[in-house]
Structures are given as structure tokens and as C-alpha cells.
Design an enzyme around this catalytic site. Structure first.
Site, PDB file in Angstrom:
ATOM      1  N   CYS A 101      23.313 -34.834 -11.287  1.00 19.10           N
ATOM      2  CA  CYS A 101      23.050 -33.570 -11.991  1.00 19.10           C
ATOM      3  C   CYS A 101      22.786 -32.483 -10.966  1.00 19.10           C
ATOM      4  O   CYS A 101      22.075 -32.713  -9.985  1.00 19.10           O
ATOM      5  CB  CYS A 101      21.831 -33.767 -12.890  1.00 19.10           C
ATOM      6  SG  CYS A 101      21.363 -32.291 -13.807  1.00 19.10           S
ATOM      7  N   HIS A 146      25.118 -35.550 -21.772  1.00 17.66           N
ATOM      8  CA  HIS A 146      24.286 -35.180 -20.618  1.00 17.66           C
ATOM      9  C   HIS A 146      23.855 -33.708 -20.734  1.00 17.66           C
ATOM     10  O   HIS A 146      22.674 -33.386 -20.567  1.00 17.66           O
ATOM     11  CB  HIS A 146      25.072 -35.428 -19.323  1.00 17.66           C
ATOM     12  CG  HIS A 146      24.382 -34.980 -18.069  1.00 17.66           C
ATOM     13  ND1 HIS A 146      24.063 -35.831 -17.032  1.00 17.66           N
ATOM     14  CD2 HIS A 146      23.960 -33.748 -17.659  1.00 17.66           C
ATOM     15  CE1 HIS A 146      23.462 -35.153 -16.071  1.00 17.66           C
ATOM     16  NE2 HIS A 146      23.405 -33.879 -16.409  1.00 17.66           N
ATOM     17  N   GLU A 147      24.824 -32.841 -21.050  1.00 14.63           N
ATOM     18  CA  GLU A 147      24.508 -31.407 -21.151  1.00 14.63           C
ATOM     19  C   GLU A 147      23.628 -31.127 -22.370  1.00 14.63           C
ATOM     20  O   GLU A 147      22.698 -30.321 -22.307  1.00 14.63           O
ATOM     21  CB  GLU A 147      25.780 -30.564 -21.213  1.00 14.63           C
ATOM     22  CG  GLU A 147      26.710 -30.703 -20.001  1.00 14.63           C
ATOM     23  CD  GLU A 147      26.009 -30.556 -18.666  1.00 14.63           C
ATOM     24  OE1 GLU A 147      25.005 -29.809 -18.581  1.00 14.63           O
ATOM     25  OE2 GLU A 147      26.436 -31.206 -17.691  1.00 14.63           O
ATOM     26  N   HIS A 150      20.064 -31.598 -21.790  1.00 15.57           N
ATOM     27  CA  HIS A 150      19.388 -30.482 -21.114  1.00 15.57           C
ATOM     28  C   HIS A 150      18.796 -29.500 -22.139  1.00 15.57           C
ATOM     29  O   HIS A 150      17.750 -28.897 -21.891  1.00 15.57           O
ATOM     30  CB  HIS A 150      20.366 -29.720 -20.218  1.00 15.57           C
ATOM     31  CG  HIS A 150      20.595 -30.368 -18.883  1.00 15.57           C
ATOM     32  ND1 HIS A 150      19.580 -30.662 -18.008  1.00 15.57           N
ATOM     33  CD2 HIS A 150      21.743 -30.762 -18.262  1.00 15.57           C
ATOM     34  CE1 HIS A 150      20.082 -31.208 -16.904  1.00 15.57           C
ATOM     35  NE2 HIS A 150      21.392 -31.295 -17.036  1.00 15.57           N
TER      36      HIS A 150
END
Ligand SMILES: [Zn+2]
Length: 183
Positions: A101, A146-147, A150
Site C-alpha cells: 500500500c 483494498h481501496e 481505506h
């Protein structure tokens, strides 16, 4: 120039990485954020970037995926923005792959994360149009999850099984402070 060195976990400026982002209510704001995300991701390289990584606690992320001569299996998504995304469903089938990341030690730390192979997502595009997409490419699914994490205040380390921490590895050469365009 809107290129911003991605905020880092463990640094005071990275505090937003552990907070839930707010929904976008003003599309003009989303356009600005998407442009800043694109410039930053294009400069540093990588396959995705979320607003909290550039210090903006809003529900927006982008992905950039395209087949290359080294990796022809990548999906041909090109640049794509996801505004106010909601994951509607994920497959029970999953796969394991090492993630890094831009906000975790400048993309030098990699660890294995189990993610579903497929998903269904609802989001707005840059024109405010709502879409519901099924994503069938496991790597596209991985990047989106994954995004999206966030936006929910999570980094990939928090999705790892504790047993897998023993296999975390450093890739010092990939430190984004040393170069642009990781390829
Ligand atoms: Zn990330």
C-alpha cells in the site's frame, strides 16, 4: 500540481487512514478529488488510491488497471473512479495474494491477504450516474476491496490473519520516496 506524497500510517498526518470517510454530497468536490487521486497515482505508480490517502476523508477511490507486457493477465479497466461505493455482495470463493500500500511504509511492506474472487458493487461515476457492477476478475476485486477498506478506516495489515504476519516482507527498492512510477 496536485501530486501529494501519500499519507502514512504511524504518522500524525495519516490519522485519517483509520477513520470512516464521509459520503460525497457535492459532485464538484468529487471531480477535484478524483483528479488529485489520478495525478498522484500516475506519479507514484500503483493500481489504486483512495481519498484518505491524500488527506481527504471522503468516500472516493480510483483504480488503474491495464494489461502490460509483463503482466498480460491484468484486467483492462484503465482509469476508473468509484464514488460513494457500497459492496453489495462478495463470492465465497477466495484467493490469497501479497498486498502492499502506498500508505504503508511507502509501499515497502507486503503481506498476504485472503480476498473474495468476485464482487458486486454499487457506486456513482464522475457524472453522478449510479452503477451496479459485477466484477469477475479476482485482481480487480482485490484492488476494489483494498481501496474500499481505506474508506472504512482499514489498511491491509488489519485484514491479514495473524499467522501470516510471519511472512510479511520488505521490498526496500519499491520505496515511493525514491522514484516515481513503480513498474
Ligand atoms: Zn492502500
Amino acid at each position: 500540481m496536485a501530486v501529494i506524497l501519500p499519507k502514512q500510517i504511524g504518522a500524525p498526518e495519516g490519522e485519517l487512514l483509520f477513520r470512516t470517510s464521509d459520503k460525497i454530497t457535492d459532485l464538484k468536490e468529487a471531480v477535484k478529488i478524483v483528479n488529485a487521486l489520478k495525478e498522484t497515482l500516475d506519479y507514484y505508480g500503483g493500481v489504486g488510491l483512495a481519498a484518505p490517502q491524500i488527506g481527504i476523508s471522503k468516500k472516493v477511490f480510483i483504480v488503474h488497471l491495464q494489461p502490460t507486457k509483463d503482466d498480460s493477465d491484468l484486467p483492462d479497466v484503465r482509469w476508473k473512479e468509484y464514488i460513494n461505493p457500497e459492496i453489495l455482495d462478495v463470492s465465497s470463493e477466495n484467493n490469497v495474494y501479497a498486498e502492499g500500500c502506498l500508505s504503508v511504509f511507502y509501499a515497502t511492506l507486503y503481506g498476504e491477504v485472503i480476498r473474495p474472487n468476485f464482487l458486486k458493487i454499487k457506486y456513482l461515476d464522475i457524472n453522478g450516474k449510479e452503477h451496479i457492477d459485477d466484477i469477475y476478475h479476482p485482481f480487480h476485486t482485490r484492488v476494489v476491496l483494498h481501496e474500499n477498506d481505506h474508506l472504512n478506516g482499514k489498511v491491509f495489515l488489519q485484514q491479514m490473519k495473524p499467522d501470516d504476519f510471519a511472512r510479511l516482507h520488505w521490498e526496500k527498492d519499491l520505496d515511493i520516496r525514491n522514484k516515481s512510477k513503480m513498474e
